[in-house]
Design a protein around this motif. Structure first.
Motif, short mmCIF file in Angstrom:
data_model
loop_
_atom_site.label_atom_id
_atom_site.label_comp_id
_atom_site.label_asym_id
_atom_site.label_seq_id
_atom_site.Cartn_x
_atom_site.Cartn_y
_atom_site.Cartn_z
N PRO A 175 44.48 47.74 27.49
CA PRO A 175 43.51 47.76 28.58
C PRO A 175 43.92 46.76 29.67
CG PRO A 175 42.60 46.62 26.67
CD PRO A 175 43.94 47.17 26.27
N PRO A 176 43.46 46.99 30.90
CA PRO A 176 43.84 46.09 31.98
C PRO A 176 43.22 44.71 31.79
CG PRO A 176 42.24 47.69 32.75
CD PRO A 176 42.61 48.08 31.36
N THR A 177 43.92 43.69 32.26
CA THR A 177 43.40 42.32 32.22
C THR A 177 43.35 41.80 33.65
OG1 THR A 177 45.63 41.46 31.92
CG2 THR A 177 44.33 41.86 29.92
N PHE A 178 42.50 40.81 33.86
CA PHE A 178 42.32 40.24 35.19
C PHE A 178 42.51 38.73 35.12
CE2 PHE A 178 39.89 44.13 34.89
CZ PHE A 178 40.27 44.81 36.03
N SER A 179 43.10 38.19 36.17
CA SER A 179 43.35 36.75 36.19
C SER A 179 42.18 36.00 36.84
CB SER A 179 44.64 36.46 36.96
OG SER A 179 44.53 36.95 38.26
N THR A 180 41.11 36.70 37.10
CA THR A 180 39.93 36.09 37.73
C THR A 180 38.78 36.05 36.73
OG1 THR A 180 39.16 38.23 38.53
CG2 THR A 180 40.56 36.97 40.00
N ASN A 181 37.71 35.42 37.11
CA ASN A 181 36.51 35.37 36.29
C ASN A 181 35.81 36.73 36.39
OD1 ASN A 181 34.37 34.50 34.75
ND2 ASN A 181 33.32 33.49 36.45
N VAL A 182 35.64 37.44 35.28
CA VAL A 182 35.02 38.76 35.28
C VAL A 182 33.55 38.61 34.92
CG1 VAL A 182 35.03 41.05 34.22
CG2 VAL A 182 37.19 39.87 34.66
N ILE A 183 32.68 39.14 35.74
CA ILE A 183 31.23 39.09 35.50
C ILE A 183 30.77 40.48 35.10
CG2 ILE A 183 28.97 38.64 36.54
CD1 ILE A 183 30.47 36.79 38.52
N GLU A 184 30.26 40.60 33.89
CA GLU A 184 29.77 41.89 33.37
C GLU A 184 28.41 42.16 34.02
OE1 GLU A 184 29.81 45.24 30.86
OE2 GLU A 184 31.25 43.64 30.54
N VAL A 185 28.31 43.25 34.77
CA VAL A 185 27.04 43.57 35.45
C VAL A 185 26.40 44.85 34.93
CG1 VAL A 185 27.65 42.36 37.56
CG2 VAL A 185 28.28 44.75 37.32
N SER A 186 27.06 45.56 34.04
CA SER A 186 26.53 46.85 33.59
C SER A 186 25.65 46.75 32.34
CB SER A 186 27.68 47.82 33.33
OG SER A 186 28.51 47.30 32.30
N SER A 187 25.61 45.61 31.65
CA SER A 187 24.83 45.58 30.40
C SER A 187 23.43 45.10 30.57
CB SER A 187 25.54 44.67 29.39
OG SER A 187 25.73 43.38 29.91
#
Length: 187
Positions: A175-187
Motif C-alpha cells: 500500500p502507498p505510504t506518505f512522508s507527512t502526518n496523515v489524519i484519518e477523517v473517514s472513521s
C-alpha cells in the motif's frame, strides 16, 4: 535493478479531449474526436516510433506511468498559482496512454471460394489485427499512475515528460505510504 524509460514530448497548450457530437448527411448523430486530439495523437506516436523501435515493443509486465505536465502559470485573485491554460491532467493522460497502445486494423474475412463472410447483422465480417504494435500491450497493465502539474516561467520550458517504470508483481501488494502526518477523517 528496475528499468525506467523517459520520453519527452514538446507539448504546448491544451488538448480538448472530450468527444464532439456531429450529424451525418443522413441526419444520424455521431461522436468524433476534435482535430487537435488527432494532431496530438499523431505527434505523440511519431515521437514513440523514434523512442521505441518496433523490435522493442511491447513492454511486458506491470507498469507505472508518471506524467509531468510543465506549463506556464498565472496567479488567481487569491494569489495562488494555477495553470495559464487550464487542462485536465486526467484526460491528457488517458489520451496519452491510448497512444502507447497498439493500432488495430480490420482484416475482412472471406470463405474458401473468395466470397465475403457475413456477420450476424449481414455486414462484411472482419477481425481486428494489430497494424502497428504498441509500446504497451494494453493500458490495463498500468497499475499505478502519477500525474503532476509543474509550473514554469517560459513557454520554451513547456513540455510533457512521461516516465514508464517496470514493476515487480510483489510491488502491487504494497500500500502507498506518505512522508507527512496523515489524519484519518473517514472513521
Amino acid at each position: 535493478m528496475k528499468t525506467t524509460y523517459k520520453i519527452v514530448f514538446p507539448f504546448r497548450g491544451k488538448v480538448k479531449t472530450q468527444l464532439r457530437i456531429g450529424t451525418r448527411k443522413d441526419g444520424s448523430k455521431v461522436l468524433y474526436q476534435p482535430a487537435n486530439v488527432k494532431q496530438f495523437e499523431n505527434a505523440v506516436r511519431t515521437i514513440l516510433v523514434c523512442s521505441f523501435p518496433l523490435e522493442e515493443r511491447p513492454l511486458k509486465g506491470y507498469l507505472r506511468f508518471d506524467m509531468h505536465h510543465y506549463t506556464r502559470f498565472k496567479r488567481n485573485k487569491d494569489g495562488i498559482i494555477e495553470p495559464k491554460q487550464i487542462s485536465d491532467l486526467d484526460n491528457i493522460f488517458k489520451t496519452l496512454a491510448d497512444c502507447f497502445e497498439p493500432i488495430f486494423a480490420k482484416e475482412y474475412l472471406y470463405d474458401e471460394n473468395g466470397k465475403p463472410e457475413l456477420s450476424k447483422s449481414g455486414k462484411h465480417a472482419y477481425k481486428k489485427v494489430i497494424a502497428t504494435p504498441g509500446v504497451i500491450e494494453n493500458d490495463k497493465y498500468i497499475m499505478k499512475e502519477h500525474l503532476h502539474w509543474i509550473p514554469v516561467h517560459n513557454e520554451e520550458e513547456e513540455r510533457l515528460e512521461v516516465f514508464i517504470t517496470m514493476l515487480e508483481e510483489a510491488e502491487l501488494f504494497i500500500p502507498p505510504t506518505f512522508s507527512t502526518n496523515v489524519i484519518e477523517v473517514s472513521s
